[in-house]
Design a protein around this motif. Structure first.
Motif, PDB file in Angstrom:
ATOM      1  N   ALA A  77       4.194  -0.949   5.401  1.00  0.00           N
ATOM      2  CA  ALA A  77       3.853   0.293   6.119  1.00  0.00           C
ATOM      3  C   ALA A  77       3.265   1.331   5.167  1.00  0.00           C
ATOM      4  O   ALA A  77       2.246   1.958   5.470  1.00  0.00           O
ATOM      5  N   SER A  78       3.895   1.516   4.009  1.00  0.00           N
ATOM      6  CA  SER A  78       3.396   2.501   3.040  1.00  0.00           C
ATOM      7  C   SER A  78       2.015   2.128   2.534  1.00  0.00           C
ATOM      8  O   SER A  78       1.129   2.989   2.401  1.00  0.00           O
TER       9      SER A  78
ATOM     10  N   ASP B 195       6.039   2.836  13.198  1.00  0.00           N
ATOM     11  CA  ASP B 195       6.000   2.885  11.735  1.00  0.00           C
ATOM     12  C   ASP B 195       4.859   3.771  11.254  1.00  0.00           C
ATOM     13  O   ASP B 195       5.017   4.517  10.280  1.00  0.00           O
ATOM     14  N   LEU B 196       3.725   3.702  11.918  1.00  0.00           N
ATOM     15  CA  LEU B 196       2.571   4.551  11.622  1.00  0.00           C
ATOM     16  C   LEU B 196       1.899   4.912  12.940  1.00  0.00           C
ATOM     17  O   LEU B 196       1.941   4.124  13.895  1.00  0.00           O
TER      18      LEU B 196
ATOM     19  N   ASP C  65       3.363   8.748   8.995  1.00  0.00           N
ATOM     20  CA  ASP C  65       4.464   7.785   8.915  1.00  0.00           C
ATOM     21  C   ASP C  65       5.584   8.203   9.859  1.00  0.00           C
ATOM     22  O   ASP C  65       6.024   9.357   9.840  1.00  0.00           O
ATOM     23  N   GLU C  66       6.063   7.256  10.633  1.00  0.00           N
ATOM     24  CA  GLU C  66       7.235   7.417  11.497  1.00  0.00           C
ATOM     25  C   GLU C  66       7.280   8.742  12.266  1.00  0.00           C
ATOM     26  O   GLU C  66       8.290   9.451  12.236  1.00  0.00           O
TER      27      GLU C  66
ATOM     28  N   GLY D  49      -0.631   2.750   5.266  1.00  0.00           N
ATOM     29  CA  GLY D  49      -0.879   4.186   5.359  1.00  0.00           C
ATOM     30  C   GLY D  49      -1.731   4.684   4.203  1.00  0.00           C
ATOM     31  O   GLY D  49      -2.695   5.430   4.396  1.00  0.00           O
ATOM     32  N   TYR D  50      -1.407   4.232   2.996  1.00  0.00           N
ATOM     33  CA  TYR D  50      -2.179   4.615   1.813  1.00  0.00           C
ATOM     34  C   TYR D  50      -3.644   4.190   1.950  1.00  0.00           C
ATOM     35  O   TYR D  50      -4.562   4.958   1.667  1.00  0.00           O
TER      36      TYR D  50
ATOM     37  N   GLY E 163       8.954  -1.726   4.430  1.00  0.00           N
ATOM     38  CA  GLY E 163       8.557  -0.406   3.922  1.00  0.00           C
ATOM     39  C   GLY E 163       7.310  -0.463   3.069  1.00  0.00           C
ATOM     40  O   GLY E 163       6.441   0.418   3.153  1.00  0.00           O
TER      41      GLY E 163
END
Length: 189
Positions: free
Chosen positions: A43-44, A84-85, A68-69, A47-48, A40
């Motif tokens: 992935a976060s 996931d992205l 996301d997802e 994305g950020y 997590g």
């Protein structure tokens, strides 16, 4: 006596319990647990790092949606993948869908690998992404602190590079930006 009507795979997917993720891949329902902490976090963090320059145009070109997802419906309610992205160039998808179904094929997907998802991500989902024409795919692995980047060429994946640990990388489709991999690997117990 009435024949029992079996729920469709999508109806089964909708009734899955909290704490699991379901996808319909090649006509089979695949269920796996929610991501681990490192999964997590990776992935976060990715994305950020991408949203500022590519979605918002802060220090980069903008022009993308990074989600996301998202629930990708390559074939409505029949081929349902949840990367996931995923990212779309806004010229191809100018508006986000009102509902949860994304029917426009993304330009880029990223799968974060884990013990419970790696074989499905590599052996089932990557061929599906190629079949439906996703142009770029990244495989991010927080266990080994690696990023693999692929480009679709003539219907097959061509590796663009493998990166690891603290590498700083510029890789398509986000090569207008230098990604610092060390920011993707969170501290763990």
């Amino acid at each position: 006596m009435h024949a029992r009507v079996r729920p469709t795979l999508y109806e089964q997917l909708l009734t899955l319990p909290e704490g699991v993720v379901g996808e319909i891949l090649d006509g089979q329902l695949h269920v796996h647990p929610r991501p681990s902490g490192p999964h997590g976090f990776a992935a976060s963090s990715l994305g950020y790092d991408l949203i500022g320059p590519f979605q918002r145009g802060r220090g980069g070109p903008g022009g993308w949606w990074i989600i996301d997802e998202p629930e990708l419906h390559f074939i409505r309610d029949t081929e349902v993948d949840v990367p996931d992205l995923a990212g779309w160039r806004r010229e191809r998808m100018p508006l986000l869908p009102k509902g949860h179904r994304y029917t426009v094929v993304p330009d880029w997907v990223c799968e974060v690998l884990s013990n419970s998802t790696e074989s499905v991500d590599r052996e089932i989902k990557m061929p599906i992404y190629a079949q439906f024409g996703v142009a770029y795919a990244w495989l991010l692995d927080p266990r080994f602190r690696t990023l693999e980047a692929y480009r679709l060429q003539d219907g097959n994946w061509r590796e663009m590079g493998r990166f690891k640990d603290t590498d700083s990388v510029r890789v398509a489709p986000f090569d207008g930006f230098e990604l610092q991999l060390d920011g993707l690997w969170g501290p763990t117990e």
